[in-house]
Write an enzyme that holds these catalytic residues in place. Structure first.
Site, PDB file in Angstrom:
ATOM      1  N   SER A 193       0.668  -1.296  -0.013  1.00 24.98           N
ATOM      2  CA  SER A 193      -0.180  -0.364  -0.376  1.00 24.98           C
ATOM      3  C   SER A 193       0.824   1.689  -0.213  1.00 24.98           C
ATOM      4  O   SER A 193       1.934   1.248   0.706  1.00 24.98           O
ATOM      5  CB  SER A 193      -0.488   0.106   1.085  1.00 24.98           C
ATOM      6  N   TYR A 243      -1.445  -1.387  11.319  1.00 21.56           N
ATOM      7  CA  TYR A 243      -1.904  -1.523   9.613  1.00 21.56           C
ATOM      8  C   TYR A 243      -1.003  -1.869   8.710  1.00 21.56           C
ATOM      9  O   TYR A 243      -0.501  -2.192   7.796  1.00 21.56           O
ATOM     10  CB  TYR A 243      -3.813  -1.574   8.996  1.00 21.56           C
ATOM     11  N   LYS A 285       1.822  -3.086   6.663  1.00 21.89           N
ATOM     12  CA  LYS A 285       2.539  -4.293   5.076  1.00 21.89           C
ATOM     13  C   LYS A 285       4.043  -3.739   5.452  1.00 21.89           C
ATOM     14  O   LYS A 285       5.012  -4.186   4.808  1.00 21.89           O
ATOM     15  CB  LYS A 285       1.989  -2.573   4.487  1.00 21.89           C
TER      16      LYS A 285
HETATM   17  C1  UD1 Z   1      -5.937   4.202   4.169  1.00 22.19           C
HETATM   18  C2  UD1 Z   1      -4.527   4.106   3.653  1.00 22.19           C
HETATM   19  C3  UD1 Z   1      -4.442   3.159   2.542  1.00 22.19           C
HETATM   20  C4  UD1 Z   1      -5.634   1.875   2.617  1.00 22.19           C
HETATM   21  C5  UD1 Z   1      -7.077   2.253   2.775  1.00 22.19           C
HETATM   22  C6  UD1 Z   1      -7.372   0.886   3.245  1.00 22.19           C
HETATM   23  C7  UD1 Z   1      -2.632   5.580   4.237  1.00 22.19           C
HETATM   24  C8  UD1 Z   1      -2.497   6.958   3.884  1.00 22.19           C
HETATM   25  N1  UD1 Z   1      -4.162   5.047   2.961  1.00 22.19           N
HETATM   26  O1  UD1 Z   1      -6.647   5.228   2.656  1.00 22.19           O
HETATM   27  O2  UD1 Z   1      -3.680   2.559   2.736  1.00 22.19           O
HETATM   28  O3  UD1 Z   1      -5.415   0.867   1.927  1.00 22.19           O
HETATM   29  O4  UD1 Z   1      -6.532   3.397   4.184  1.00 22.19           O
HETATM   30  O5  UD1 Z   1      -9.158   0.957   4.097  1.00 22.19           O
HETATM   31  O6  UD1 Z   1      -2.794   5.632   5.318  1.00 22.19           O
HETATM   32  N2  UD1 Z   1     -12.337  10.771   3.806  1.00 22.19           N
HETATM   33  C9  UD1 Z   1     -13.698  11.548   4.285  1.00 22.19           C
HETATM   34  N3  UD1 Z   1     -14.993  11.251   4.565  1.00 22.19           N
HETATM   35  C10 UD1 Z   1     -15.114   9.677   4.751  1.00 22.19           C
HETATM   36  C11 UD1 Z   1     -14.152   8.749   4.646  1.00 22.19           C
HETATM   37  C12 UD1 Z   1     -12.749   9.122   3.791  1.00 22.19           C
HETATM   38  O7  UD1 Z   1     -14.425  12.749   3.653  1.00 22.19           O
HETATM   39  O8  UD1 Z   1     -16.377   9.067   5.564  1.00 22.19           O
HETATM   40  C13 UD1 Z   1     -11.719  11.190   3.714  1.00 22.19           C
HETATM   41  C14 UD1 Z   1     -10.482  11.062   4.032  1.00 22.19           C
HETATM   42  O9  UD1 Z   1     -10.325  12.048   4.785  1.00 22.19           O
HETATM   43  C15 UD1 Z   1      -9.200  10.984   2.912  1.00 22.19           C
HETATM   44  C16 UD1 Z   1     -10.730  10.923   1.602  1.00 22.19           C
HETATM   45  O10 UD1 Z   1     -11.428  10.377   1.879  1.00 22.19           O
HETATM   46  O11 UD1 Z   1      -9.172  12.456   2.839  1.00 22.19           O
HETATM   47  C17 UD1 Z   1      -9.859   8.843   2.087  1.00 22.19           C
HETATM   48  O12 UD1 Z   1     -10.194   8.651   2.758  1.00 22.19           O
HETATM   49  P1  UD1 Z   1     -10.214   6.460   2.960  1.00 22.19           P
HETATM   50  O13 UD1 Z   1     -11.310   6.203   1.420  1.00 22.19           O
HETATM   51  O14 UD1 Z   1     -10.530   6.035   3.770  1.00 22.19           O
HETATM   52  O15 UD1 Z   1      -8.810   6.624   2.631  1.00 22.19           O
HETATM   53  P2  UD1 Z   1      -7.357   6.136   2.668  1.00 22.19           P
HETATM   54  O16 UD1 Z   1      -7.736   7.012   3.928  1.00 22.19           O
HETATM   55  O17 UD1 Z   1      -6.338   7.600   2.084  1.00 22.19           O
END
Ligand code: UD1
Length: 344
Positions: free
Chosen positions: A127, A152, A156
């Site tokens: 990842s 987590y 990795k």
């Molecule tokens: C994270 C991990 C990734 C992992 C994945 C698995 C990091 C950098 N990345 O991805 O390696 O494979 O989780 O689950 O650690 N968001 C919102 N509202 C929500 C959900 C998300 O605003 O309800 C935003 C988050 O703040 C973030 C973006 O959307 O900025 C992506 O979030 P998400 O889809 O959870 O993935 P990552 O956190 O990037």
């Protein structure tokens, strides 16, 4: 006849899409999965798309004796793709031992068994989390690894190190480590897709569940980041594009086309897209409004990260090609299918 591939976690989200692509490329597949975060209905979806039902064994990969039996029952396994793992960042902070036990023991069992059974190689699901918050974007495979911010993420990093140590100890298998950015979307047939257990942590399933009315509102975590529009930036990669990269990696590994015994590739689009840009693209692509509100930052979130995928483009000959709007339309069609089937 191509050589048989063992896909651990093959009924899961990325695993199931990869099984479809492997079968389309002529590889016989055996899936091993403990169904902790999936169900056997996924096999029906795979069969409906491919016309082939993959062999399936319901076993927990941490169970060495059951895994040994699997390798005895399928002595023709020549390659492994290891998806089986726990993957919720937040849960890993609360239950670290669950993550270390599952993710590390699964890998170590596979590494032992592949040597006992002369398996040629393993593709490991890694990842972009290994880069943490990089000093510069886009990140290449040479970008320094940062201290993991969650158990987590640490699993990795440790798994990558375990594979490296085992290869350096003289083991005779090939390994390809694939560092995924943010996989999203679903198969265009809407027969398979992401099926989160409980409340989704990830943005896209939460967004589609909100758009369909199963959740009240999407919390957008933070609008005061130091980015072009204030929202976090990610590299959202289509799950079918991602799945196809695994077929290329498997081919390379089995046919000894690799440049070194361990290879690492970033799998992303190369485009950074903000959370708000993603919501806008979804609304334009589907004509469906997403109720959202700005919420405080989510702790542990990286501000911005996107890939330089040129190594995968040049060496694997693979490129992410699906436009983001198509990917989001597929995610929506999958959500509609879940509703049709009374699941969500
Ligand atoms: C994270 C991990 C990734 C992992 C994945 C698995 C990091 C950098 N990345 O991805 O390696 O494979 O989780 O689950 O650690 N968001 C919102 N509202 C929500 C959900 C998300 O605003 O309800 C935003 C988050 O703040 C973030 C973006 O959307 O900025 C992506 O979030 P998400 O889809 O959870 O993935 P990552 O956190 O990037």
């Amino acid at each position: 006849m191509k050589q048989r591939i063992l896909v651990t976690g093959g009924t899961g989200y990325i695993g199931s899409h990869t099984v479809v692509e492997l079968q389309a490329a002529g590889y016989p597949v055996v899936i091993v999965d403990n169904l902790a975060n999936s169900n056997t209905g996924v096999l029906d979806g795979i069969e409906a798309i491919s016309g082939i039902r993959p062999d399936f064994v319901e076993v927990d990969c941490t169970d060495m004796e059951a895994m040994r039996k699997l390798f005895n029952d399928f002595p023709d396994i020549k390659g492994i793709i290891n998806f089986a793992a726990d993957k919720a960042v937040g849960e890993s902070v609360k239950k670290p031992i669950k993550y270390y036990r599952n993710n590390l023991n699964t890998l170590m069992n596979l590494l032992d068994l592949m040597q006992e059974h002369e398996v040629k190689g393993v593709v490991f699901s890694s990842s972009c989390t290994v880069y943490g918050q990089p000093d510069e974007n886009p990140v290449t495979e040479g970008t320094p690894i940062k201290k993991a911010t969650s158990p987590y993420g640490n699993t990795k990093q440790i798994c990558e190190e375990i594979i490296t140590d085992v290869v350096n100890s003289g083991a005779r298998f090939n390994a390809i480590l694939l560092r995924y950015f943010n996989p999203i979307g679903a198969h265009p047939s809407a027969l398979i897709g992401e099926l989160p257990n409980g409340v989704p942590n990830c943005l896209v399933p939460f967004m589609t569940q909100t758009a369909i009315g199963a959740r009240e509102i999407l919390n957008v975590f933070g609008n005061d980041y130091n980015t072009r529009d204030g929202y976090c930036i990610r590299d959202f990669i289509d799950v079918v594009d991602l799945a196809k990269a695994h077929v290329t990696a498997v081919e390379r590994m089995l046919e000894d086309k690799i440049d070194s015994q361990i290879e690492i590739f970033n799998l992303g689009t190369g485009n950074g897209v903000s959370v708000m840009e993603l919501i806008d693209t979804f609304e334009c692509a589907t004509g469906v409004k997403v109720p959202y509100r700005i919420a405080p930052r989510r702790s542990g979130d990286v501000e911005q990260v996107w890939s330089d995928p040129s190594k995968a483009n040049d060496i694997l000959g693979w490129k992410a090609t699906t436009p983001l709007a198509d990917t989001l339309r597929n995610a929506w069609n999958w959500q509609l299918k879940l509703r049709e089937n009374g699941i969500m």
